[in-house]
Motif scaffolding. Structure first.
Motif, PDB file in Angstrom:
ATOM      1  N   PHE A  95       0.847  -1.186   0.000  1.00 16.04           N
ATOM      2  CA  PHE A  95       0.000   0.000   0.000  1.00 16.04           C
ATOM      3  C   PHE A  95       0.887   1.243   0.000  1.00 16.04           C
ATOM      4  O   PHE A  95       2.086   1.170   0.255  1.00 16.04           O
ATOM      5  N   PHE A  96       0.283   2.387  -0.286  1.00 14.81           N
ATOM      6  CA  PHE A  96       1.011   3.645  -0.204  1.00 14.81           C
ATOM      7  C   PHE A  96       1.199   4.014   1.265  1.00 14.81           C
ATOM      8  O   PHE A  96       0.230   4.184   2.002  1.00 14.81           O
ATOM      9  N   HIS A  97       2.448   4.132   1.672  1.00  9.54           N
ATOM     10  CA  HIS A  97       2.750   4.592   3.015  1.00  9.54           C
ATOM     11  C   HIS A  97       2.681   6.124   3.083  1.00  9.54           C
ATOM     12  O   HIS A  97       2.202   6.684   4.074  1.00  9.54           O
ATOM     13  N   ASP A  98       3.229   6.765   2.082  1.00  6.10           N
ATOM     14  CA  ASP A  98       3.297   8.229   2.055  1.00  6.10           C
ATOM     15  C   ASP A  98       2.912   8.736   0.676  1.00  6.10           C
ATOM     16  O   ASP A  98       3.222   8.099  -0.346  1.00  6.10           O
ATOM     17  N   ALA A  99       2.266   9.877   0.643  1.00  9.19           N
ATOM     18  CA  ALA A  99       1.985  10.591  -0.601  1.00  9.19           C
ATOM     19  C   ALA A  99       1.747  12.045  -0.229  1.00  9.19           C
ATOM     20  O   ALA A  99       0.666  12.408   0.232  1.00  9.19           O
ATOM     21  N   LEU A 100       2.784  12.864  -0.376  1.00  3.03           N
ATOM     22  CA  LEU A 100       2.663  14.248   0.071  1.00  3.03           C
ATOM     23  C   LEU A 100       3.156  15.207  -1.006  1.00  3.03           C
ATOM     24  O   LEU A 100       3.979  14.850  -1.863  1.00  3.03           O
ATOM     25  N   ALA A 101       2.629  16.415  -0.944  1.00  4.10           N
ATOM     26  CA  ALA A 101       3.069  17.526  -1.781  1.00  4.10           C
ATOM     27  C   ALA A 101       3.504  18.657  -0.862  1.00  4.10           C
ATOM     28  O   ALA A 101       2.868  18.911   0.170  1.00  4.10           O
ATOM     29  N   GLU A 102       4.577  19.330  -1.239  1.00  4.19           N
ATOM     30  CA  GLU A 102       5.170  20.331  -0.337  1.00  4.19           C
ATOM     31  C   GLU A 102       5.606  21.561  -1.131  1.00  4.19           C
ATOM     32  O   GLU A 102       6.127  21.447  -2.257  1.00  4.19           O
ATOM     33  N   TYR A 103       5.416  22.722  -0.526  1.00  7.13           N
ATOM     34  CA  TYR A 103       5.805  23.997  -1.142  1.00  7.13           C
ATOM     35  C   TYR A 103       6.843  24.687  -0.265  1.00  7.13           C
ATOM     36  O   TYR A 103       6.591  24.967   0.912  1.00  7.13           O
TER      37      TYR A 103
END
Length: 423
Positions: A95-103
């Motif tokens: 499964f996806f453990h992490d999925a993030l977007a950052e600015y």
């Protein structure tokens, strides 16, 4: 002749400041376990077990797409052994453990980054958001991942956050949206005199973690925190953090009336990781105090990649296999220390790093403390990229007395050999 590739990376700009990078981690365990009293495997009593498993198998893809935009994803599975899917389907683990977007707000520095998504970023401690490929003690101190697979996804939560480094201060604050406990794939316990996570209502979590870097700064690319740098950096930190959630748990103090309790978890710690004698040796040491208030007498047993399926002993408080009281309302002191020996100790075969750790937890639900010892050695074939680790763990076993109270009855052991590939 061109230099050999040392990482799976594709540069999006000539200077390499914009890039996409991929990594792979695999941790294979061969383990012997002295099982808890009454343990059964597929209905057959078994005093001890020898099993093979994949503690972690992970793929990461992340990168700096522009001067301001960063993304991070991680896909994989955990705790995959012969009993990983007792439902009969062996293909449900990844499964996806992490999925993030950052600015990144300020071009060229890390003062302020704003992000969101599914993330490990936590407020409790460095071991609540560990870079598992760089852990010194073979496995992480899982008690620090305080709500693991109860109201999170293997330690990850849906969060919006701010993190950054201002001078010597490294900070991260987050607003997290926890998962309902009844969606974790297990039957949630019924309300009783001991607090458990509430099945009614769901409030947000507030998290904050702060580090003061007395010497060098730690890297700040992803939210994960290293276990040891093996002498490549000179780190000395003072750390502290907390997690708060209103009405996170519930219980019935008199057997009828429902009472809700706030969850407040906090810690203070010091961390040192640095070369010694002109990098002949490298020291890694950590000492932390954890105050974990989940609610009245909260206690939770857990067994890492548990090799067992059941128990026939009604007086066994721990549960089957290698489970023991890992989480609870109370106080914990945790410390670990290791020494990386000279890098050329074994010539082309790398070097060694012996270590030891100790955890002492005083939980309100138990009359005796939970003392857990781990000691072992890492054979660093190529630092963390290729290493073999041997670990022995000694854990307590509790039994339930006729009056219903759990008391410590004995100790049990587990020994495991890990082969890690991390590239």
């Amino acid at each position: 002749m061109s230099n050999p590739k040392t990482e799976l990376r594709y540069n999006l700009s000539e200077d390499g400041s914009k890039y996409i990078k991929a990594t792979f981690l695999n941790q294979v365990w061969l383990r012997w376990t002295d099982n808890n009293s009454g343990t059964t495997i597929n209905g057959k009593p078994q005093d001890n077990t020898l099993d093979i498993g994949l503690r972690r198998t992970r793929l990461q893809l992340f990168g700096q797409l522009t001067d301001h935009v960063f993304f991070y994803t991680q896909f994989g599975m955990n705790n995959f052994n012969r009993l990983a899917q007792m439902s009969g389907n062996r293909k449900l683990q990844a499964f996806f453990h992490d999925a993030l977007a950052e600015y990144k707000v300020f071009k060229g520095d890390d003062r302020l980054k704003l992000g969101g998504g599914l993330t490990i970023l936590s407020g409790l401690s460095r071991f609540s958001q560990p870079s598992v490929g760089t852990i010194m003690t073979t496995d992480v101190p899982v008690f620090a991942q305080a709500t693991v697979d109860q109201t999170d996804e293997f330690g990850r939560k849906l969060s919006v956050y701010a993190r950054g480094q201002v001078g010597k201060l490294d900070y991260r604050v987050a607003l997290s949206d926890p998962f309902p406990v009844q969606t974790n794939g297990q039957v949630a316990p019924e309300i009783g005199k001991r607090a458990t996570f509430a099945k009614v209502g769901l409030n947000k979590q507030y998290q904050g973690f702060f580090i003061y870097n007395l010497l060098e700064k730690e890297p700040h690319t992803t939210p994960y925190m290293a276990g040891t740098y093996l002498g490549d950096k000179k780190i000395l930190n003072i750390e502290g953090g907390l997690i708060y959630q209103k009405d996170a748990t519930w219980y019935t103090p008199n057997g009828t009336d429902t009472t809700y309790a706030d969850m407040l978890l906090w810690s203070l710690a010091a961390f040192a990781d640095m070369p010694l004698q002109n990098n002949t040796y490298a020291l890694s040491a950590y000492a932390g105090y954890f105050n974990t208030h989940y609610g009245n007498d909260y206690i939770r047993n857990n067994g890492i990649m548990n090799p067992a399926t059941g128990t026939t002993d009604p007086s066994n408080f721990n549960g089957a296999g290698n489970a023991y009281p890992m989480f609870g309302t109370g106080e914990t002191i945790y410390t670990q220390v290791g020494l990386r020996l000279p890098e050329n100790l074994l010539g082309e075969m790398g070097t060694l790093m012996p270590y030891a750790s100790f955890r002492h937890s005083s939980y309100s639900a138990l009359a005796a403390p939970v003392d857990v010892w781990n000691y072992g050695i890492n054979w660093l074939l190529d630092k963390h990229k290729a290493k073999v680790s041997l670990n022995n763990e000694i854990r307590p076993e509790f039994e339930i007395k006729p009056d219903g109270e759990p008391v410590k009855s004995s100790t049990r052991a587990s020994t495991y050999l890990q082969f890690q590939i991390y590239f």
